[in-house]
Design a protein around this motif. Structure first.
Motif, PDB file in Angstrom:
ATOM      1  N   THR A 238       8.039  10.389  -9.206  1.00 49.41           N
ATOM      2  CA  THR A 238       9.148  10.749  -8.350  1.00 49.41           C
ATOM      3  C   THR A 238       8.449  10.382  -6.868  1.00 49.41           C
ATOM      4  N   THR A 239       9.236   9.715  -5.949  1.00 50.44           N
ATOM      5  CA  THR A 239       8.917   9.302  -4.616  1.00 50.44           C
ATOM      6  C   THR A 239       9.894   9.648  -3.525  1.00 50.44           C
TER       7      THR A 239
ATOM      8  N   TRP B  36       4.483   4.034  -5.108  1.00 46.60           N
ATOM      9  CA  TRP B  36       4.368   3.547  -3.872  1.00 46.60           C
ATOM     10  C   TRP B  36       5.604   4.376  -3.090  1.00 46.60           C
ATOM     11  N   ILE B  37       5.257   4.861  -2.154  1.00 46.05           N
ATOM     12  CA  ILE B  37       6.109   5.530  -1.007  1.00 46.05           C
ATOM     13  C   ILE B  37       5.903   4.846   0.268  1.00 46.05           C
ATOM     14  N   ALA B  38       7.251   4.251   0.739  1.00 50.20           N
ATOM     15  CA  ALA B  38       6.851   3.626   1.967  1.00 50.20           C
ATOM     16  C   ALA B  38       5.950   2.511   2.087  1.00 50.20           C
ATOM     17  N   GLY B  39       5.730   1.937   1.005  1.00 50.02           N
ATOM     18  CA  GLY B  39       4.772   0.875   0.935  1.00 50.02           C
ATOM     19  C   GLY B  39       3.395   1.471   0.502  1.00 50.02           C
ATOM     20  N   VAL B  40       3.058   2.738   0.567  1.00 47.76           N
ATOM     21  CA  VAL B  40       1.704   3.201   0.172  1.00 47.76           C
ATOM     22  C   VAL B  40       1.440   3.562  -0.955  1.00 47.76           C
ATOM     23  N   PRO B  41       0.416   2.905  -1.621  1.00 48.41           N
ATOM     24  CA  PRO B  41       0.201   3.189  -3.273  1.00 48.41           C
ATOM     25  C   PRO B  41      -0.510   4.402  -3.437  1.00 48.41           C
ATOM     26  N   ALA B  42      -0.362   4.973  -4.578  1.00 49.86           N
ATOM     27  CA  ALA B  42      -1.340   6.238  -5.133  1.00 49.86           C
ATOM     28  C   ALA B  42      -1.987   5.940  -6.226  1.00 49.86           C
ATOM     29  N   ALA B  43      -2.836   5.015  -6.241  1.00 46.52           N
ATOM     30  CA  ALA B  43      -3.530   4.604  -7.218  1.00 46.52           C
ATOM     31  C   ALA B  43      -4.373   5.469  -7.914  1.00 46.52           C
ATOM     32  N   ALA B  44      -4.706   6.665  -7.148  1.00 43.85           N
ATOM     33  CA  ALA B  44      -5.634   7.821  -7.931  1.00 43.85           C
ATOM     34  C   ALA B  44      -4.724   8.408  -8.993  1.00 43.85           C
TER      35      ALA B  44
ATOM     36  N   GLY C 134      14.834  -5.168   2.784  1.00 41.53           N
ATOM     37  CA  GLY C 134      15.357  -4.217   3.827  1.00 41.53           C
ATOM     38  C   GLY C 134      15.424  -2.827   3.256  1.00 41.53           C
ATOM     39  N   PHE C 135      15.179  -2.708   1.876  1.00 43.82           N
ATOM     40  CA  PHE C 135      14.914  -1.301   1.525  1.00 43.82           C
ATOM     41  C   PHE C 135      13.623  -0.745   1.593  1.00 43.82           C
ATOM     42  N   ARG C 136      13.365   0.438   1.645  1.00 43.46           N
ATOM     43  CA  ARG C 136      12.040   1.170   1.645  1.00 43.46           C
ATOM     44  C   ARG C 136      11.120   0.868   0.608  1.00 43.46           C
ATOM     45  N   ALA C 137       9.988   0.575   0.652  1.00 43.32           N
ATOM     46  CA  ALA C 137       9.171   0.162  -0.433  1.00 43.32           C
ATOM     47  C   ALA C 137       8.806   1.527  -1.333  1.00 43.32           C
ATOM     48  N   ASP C 138       9.791   2.268  -1.799  1.00 42.58           N
ATOM     49  CA  ASP C 138       9.349   3.187  -2.801  1.00 42.58           C
ATOM     50  C   ASP C 138       9.675   2.511  -4.227  1.00 42.58           C
ATOM     51  N   MET C 139       8.484   2.542  -4.910  1.00 42.17           N
ATOM     52  CA  MET C 139       8.246   1.831  -6.218  1.00 42.17           C
ATOM     53  C   MET C 139       7.555   2.702  -7.222  1.00 42.17           C
ATOM     54  N   VAL C 140       7.995   2.692  -8.709  1.00 39.26           N
ATOM     55  CA  VAL C 140       7.170   3.205  -9.515  1.00 39.26           C
ATOM     56  C   VAL C 140       6.851   2.159 -10.766  1.00 39.26           C
ATOM     57  N   ALA C 141       5.637   2.273 -11.170  1.00 45.19           N
ATOM     58  CA  ALA C 141       5.140   1.177 -12.069  1.00 45.19           C
ATOM     59  C   ALA C 141       4.845   2.091 -13.129  1.00 45.19           C
ATOM     60  N   PHE C 142       5.126   1.558 -14.584  1.00 49.44           N
ATOM     61  CA  PHE C 142       5.145   2.461 -15.572  1.00 49.44           C
ATOM     62  C   PHE C 142       5.222   1.478 -17.039  1.00 49.44           C
ATOM     63  N   ASP C 143       4.574   1.815 -17.943  1.00 51.13           N
ATOM     64  CA  ASP C 143       4.437   1.223 -19.320  1.00 51.13           C
ATOM     65  C   ASP C 143       6.087   1.954 -20.088  1.00 51.13           C
TER      66      ASP C 143
ATOM     67  N   LEU D 294      17.273   3.098   0.070  1.00 47.35           N
ATOM     68  CA  LEU D 294      16.549   3.738  -1.326  1.00 47.35           C
ATOM     69  C   LEU D 294      17.277   3.461  -2.632  1.00 47.35           C
ATOM     70  N   GLY D 295      16.711   3.368  -3.662  1.00 46.12           N
ATOM     71  CA  GLY D 295      17.153   3.393  -4.900  1.00 46.12           C
ATOM     72  C   GLY D 295      17.570   1.999  -5.519  1.00 46.12           C
ATOM     73  N   ARG D 296      16.958   0.925  -4.756  1.00 41.81           N
ATOM     74  CA  ARG D 296      16.791  -0.672  -5.073  1.00 41.81           C
ATOM     75  C   ARG D 296      15.556  -1.142  -4.703  1.00 41.81           C
ATOM     76  N   LEU D 297      15.288  -2.241  -5.401  1.00 40.94           N
ATOM     77  CA  LEU D 297      14.227  -2.902  -4.818  1.00 40.94           C
ATOM     78  C   LEU D 297      14.907  -4.549  -4.267  1.00 40.94           C
TER      79      LEU D 297
END
Length: 388
Positions: free
Chosen positions: A92-93, A372-380, A353-362, A347-350
């Motif tokens: 959830t971003t 990533w929220i506004a381009g900032v990752p949460a690698a932890a 011009g869209f904000r870089a809110d993304m989720v990586a998953f298996d 939001l809601g698209r890649l």
């Protein structure tokens, strides 16, 4: 961070699955989505492993709590940020902290807290007031002593945050139509919930500006052969959205599959309570103990009290139990709620011009790898299981 790229075997941009593509990010925003081979050699690339997916971050418009924090009990900026951090672990971003029916003073405090939290964390998209303008015939776990008619002060409060996304769940039969109309004209999203509204009353509310249906089926007049009520009105409305709690407890999969055949737009919501992303299996609401039993948040009398599900699990359940393609489930978790909130252009698209809110998953278990929220990752938060 300067220009960089995130590459994946499967990139879902909100419309199509792109194979071996990369999302190019500059600061907070997406610059382009291109084939991996087209990324300049000099550009830093974060490549997701194996067959991992990259998709728009999940948006949850109904979050009562998380990380052992209940918004009603901790209506502070710090409380909201703790809730947002707990839900980020599950993809959830963007979210709306949700205040369950409470006093006017608590509503004012919650509004100020949400504004403060939004200034610190872009994941906080606004606030959701679920009540107190609800029907005593469909209270759910809400305290009926909190229920009341709206006042001019309520209208002033609810329309006081022009830059935020304010969502109000109400029972249309318990408020004047002009109240719905004025909220809508001010940009507030109005949703039907905890209501015994008739089909005709729901139609009038839709005409006045209502566009949402909170946890469809739950705490509303049931669908009847000669009493269609709000459910039939919702599913006939192509300009409306309805929330689905896909936890197997609130609504059976069969009924949700029926709703998906209607004209309205589905959204996944969690209705999450403090145990999501937390360590405790009990909490209090209105002074009563709520416990998680068999995956359900329940009061001692058996009344459901929100949910113990996260968005990653909601996506997984939508695929498994509702027989949806993964891409549809992802849209219901991101693109549709963004559109509902009027944020469908950011939001809601890649896309550029869209904000870089993304989720990586298996896939297929929707095991979250990073966000990533506004381009900032949460690698932890890498490798947190969707059903943790």
């Amino acid at each position: 961070m300067p220009y960089h790229a995130i590459a994946a075997r499967n990139v879902f941009d909100g419309i199509s699955v792109l194979n071996d593509h990369a999302v190019i990010v500059d600061g907070c925003h997406i610059v382009d989505v291109v084939p991996r081979a087209s990324v300049p050699e000099s550009m830093p690339v974060h490549a997701l492993r194996g067959d991992a997916w990259l998709a728009p971050g999940f948006i949850d418009v109904q979050v009562n709590g998380g990380g052992d924090v209940l918004f009603n009990d901790t209506p502070t900026s710090a409380g909201i940020l703790a809730i947002a951090a707990a839900h980020r672990r599950f993809g959830t971003t963007g979210l709306l902290p949700t205040l369950i029916s409470d006093t006017p003073d608590k509503m004012r405090t919650a509004m100020a807290a949400a504004q403060s939290a939004a200034s610190e964390n872009p994941a906080v998209l606004g606030i959701h007031f679920e009540g107190p303008f609800l029907s005593p015939d469909k209270p759910g776990v809400h305290d009926q002593e909190m229920f009341r008619a709206p006042t001019p002060s309520d209208l002033e409060l609810l329309t006081s945050w022009p830059s935020g996304n304010v969502l109000v769940t109400l029972a249309p039969e318990r408020v004047p139509l002009d109240f719905i109309r004025e909220l809508s004209l001010a940009g507030v999203r109005v949703s039907l919930g905890h209501s015994m509204a008739t089909y005709e009353q729901t139609q009038e509310a839709l005409a006045a500006g209502l566009t949402g249906f909170t946890h469809l089926y739950n705490a509303m007049r049931p669908l009847g052969s000669r009493d269609p009520g709000p459910i039939a009105a919702a599913l006939e409305a192509p300009a409306a959205w309805f929330g689905m709690i896909v936890d197997g407890a609130h609504v059976t999969p069969e009924m949700l599959r029926l709703a998906l055949r209607g004209a309205a737009h589905p959204m996944l919501v969690t209705d999450a309570m403090p145990p999501v992303g937390g360590t405790k299996q009990t909490f209090t609401l209105y002074g009563q103990e709520i416990s998680v039993r068999d995956g359900r948040c329940m009061r001692a009398d058996g009344t459901l009290a929100g949910a113990a599900i996260d968005m990653a699990s909601s996506v997984r359940n939508a695929v498994r139990d509702l027989h949806l393609p993964l891409t549809s489930a992802l849209c219901f978790a991101s693109t549709e709620p963004a559109e509902f909130l009027g944020l469908g252009t950011v939001l809601g698209r890649l896309a550029p011009g869209f904000r870089a809110d993304m989720v990586a998953f298996d896939a297929p278990d929707i095991r979250i790898l990073d966000t990533w929220i506004a381009g900032v990752p949460a690698a932890a938060h890498t490798h947190v299981a969707a059903d943790a």
